[in-house]
Design a protein around this motif. Structure first.
Motif, PDB file in Angstrom:
ATOM      1  N   UNK A 179       0.689  -1.235   0.023  1.00  0.00           N
ATOM      2  CA  UNK A 179       0.086  -0.100   0.002  1.00  0.00           C
ATOM      3  C   UNK A 179       0.843   1.238   0.174  1.00  0.00           C
ATOM      4  N   UNK A 180       0.494   2.095  -0.965  1.00  0.00           N
ATOM      5  CA  UNK A 180       1.119   3.494  -0.953  1.00  0.00           C
ATOM      6  C   UNK A 180       0.378   4.414  -0.303  1.00  0.00           C
ATOM      7  N   UNK A 190       4.117  -1.169   3.611  1.00  0.00           N
ATOM      8  CA  UNK A 190       3.647   0.242   3.594  1.00  0.00           C
ATOM      9  C   UNK A 190       4.623   1.029   3.020  1.00  0.00           C
ATOM     10  N   UNK A 191       4.515   1.736   1.750  1.00  0.00           N
ATOM     11  CA  UNK A 191       5.337   2.477   0.904  1.00  0.00           C
ATOM     12  C   UNK A 191       4.944   4.055   1.472  1.00  0.00           C
ATOM     13  N   UNK A 192       6.011   4.734   1.609  1.00  0.00           N
ATOM     14  CA  UNK A 192       5.791   6.205   1.807  1.00  0.00           C
ATOM     15  C   UNK A 192       7.094   6.783   1.054  1.00  0.00           C
ATOM     16  N   UNK A 198      -3.791   2.383  -3.339  1.00  0.00           N
ATOM     17  CA  UNK A 198      -3.104   3.885  -2.558  1.00  0.00           C
ATOM     18  C   UNK A 198      -3.963   4.584  -1.932  1.00  0.00           C
ATOM     19  N   UNK A 199      -3.657   4.871  -0.690  1.00  0.00           N
ATOM     20  CA  UNK A 199      -4.453   5.624   0.123  1.00  0.00           C
ATOM     21  C   UNK A 199      -3.862   6.972   0.456  1.00  0.00           C
ATOM     22  N   UNK A 259       6.126   7.720  -9.367  1.00  0.00           N
ATOM     23  CA  UNK A 259       7.527   7.715  -8.687  1.00  0.00           C
ATOM     24  C   UNK A 259       8.032   6.341  -7.936  1.00  0.00           C
ATOM     25  N   UNK A 260       6.808   5.789  -7.080  1.00  0.00           N
ATOM     26  CA  UNK A 260       6.841   4.537  -6.429  1.00  0.00           C
ATOM     27  C   UNK A 260       7.116   3.672  -7.487  1.00  0.00           C
TER      28      UNK A 260
END
Length: 211
Positions: A5-6, A66-68, A34-35, A23-24
């Motif tokens: 999840x981004x 979790x991707x940030x 995507x949240x 970008x991700x």
């Protein structure tokens, strides 16, 4: 089945959701969902107090990723960022960043790896807090500058002056059409329609520029 999840912030025009996902993905992440946190500032609001932040805590399960873009999305200061990362790791969630491709995984049991991981969390959270404080200071400086010299921050100059606005307002009150008003005032029909849509804003704009 695990998911990636981004968590994206779109609180400004520059923070475009699609751009952040691109970008991700360019960094090698296969995003399942995507949240998006719309118009909520990480500078002032804890992750757990944001609507979409609460959704993250409810949704993420052991094995998920979790991707940030950067850790500053996960809190408003050092404590919030470190608390959020450690809580996700405690739940078995892997936290990864797009910038520098950092990985925070609570599964490791090796003392040296744990020490390096914790040092990185502390360093990155400290950096995030410094950036947040710099942003707040810039905001305070901008507010003070407005107080000292409002004319520097009066926005885009309107395409009409007070006399033209008076003509438009008077004719609108009399029920005249936009084309007739445009011809009488020397303005475009589009400008007349904008004034008609928000006469208070039009008046305020003229006043800012004619002080």
């Amino acid at each position: 089945m695990s998911q990636t999840i981004l968590y994206a912030g779109v609180s400004t025009a520059e923070q475009n959701l699609e751009h952040q996902r691109t970008q991700a993905e360019a960094a090698g992440f296969d995003i399942d969902e995507v949240i998006a946190d719309h118009a909520t500032s990480g500078v002032t609001t804890k992750l757990a107090e944001r609507a979409e932040g609460r959704r993250l805590f409810d949704k993420l399960r052991e094995g998920d990723v979790l991707v940030v873009r950067w850790v500053d999305r996960l809190g408003r200061d050092y404590k919030d960022v470190t608390d959020a990362i450690r809580e996700f790791m405690r739940r078995g969630v892997i936290v990864r960043t797009v910038i520098n491709n950092m990985t925070f995984d609570g599964a490791t049991k090796d003392p040296m790896q744990e020490a390096v991981r914790d040092a990185l969390i502390a360093f990155m959270a400290t950096t995030a807090q410094a950036q947040a404080e710099a942003t707040k200071e810039a905001q305070r400086a901008g507010i003070e500058a407005v107080k000292q010299d409002p004319k520097k921050y009066r926005g885009k100059k309107p395409s009409y002056d007070a006399q033209q606005l008076k003509i438009v307002s008077t004719m609108l009150a009399d029920g005249a059409g936009a084309t007739a008003i445009a011809n009488a005032s020397g303005l475009t029909r589009q400008t007349v329609l904008r004034v008609r849509a928000d006469p208070a804003a039009a008046q305020a704009a003229v006043e800012r520029w004619e002080r």
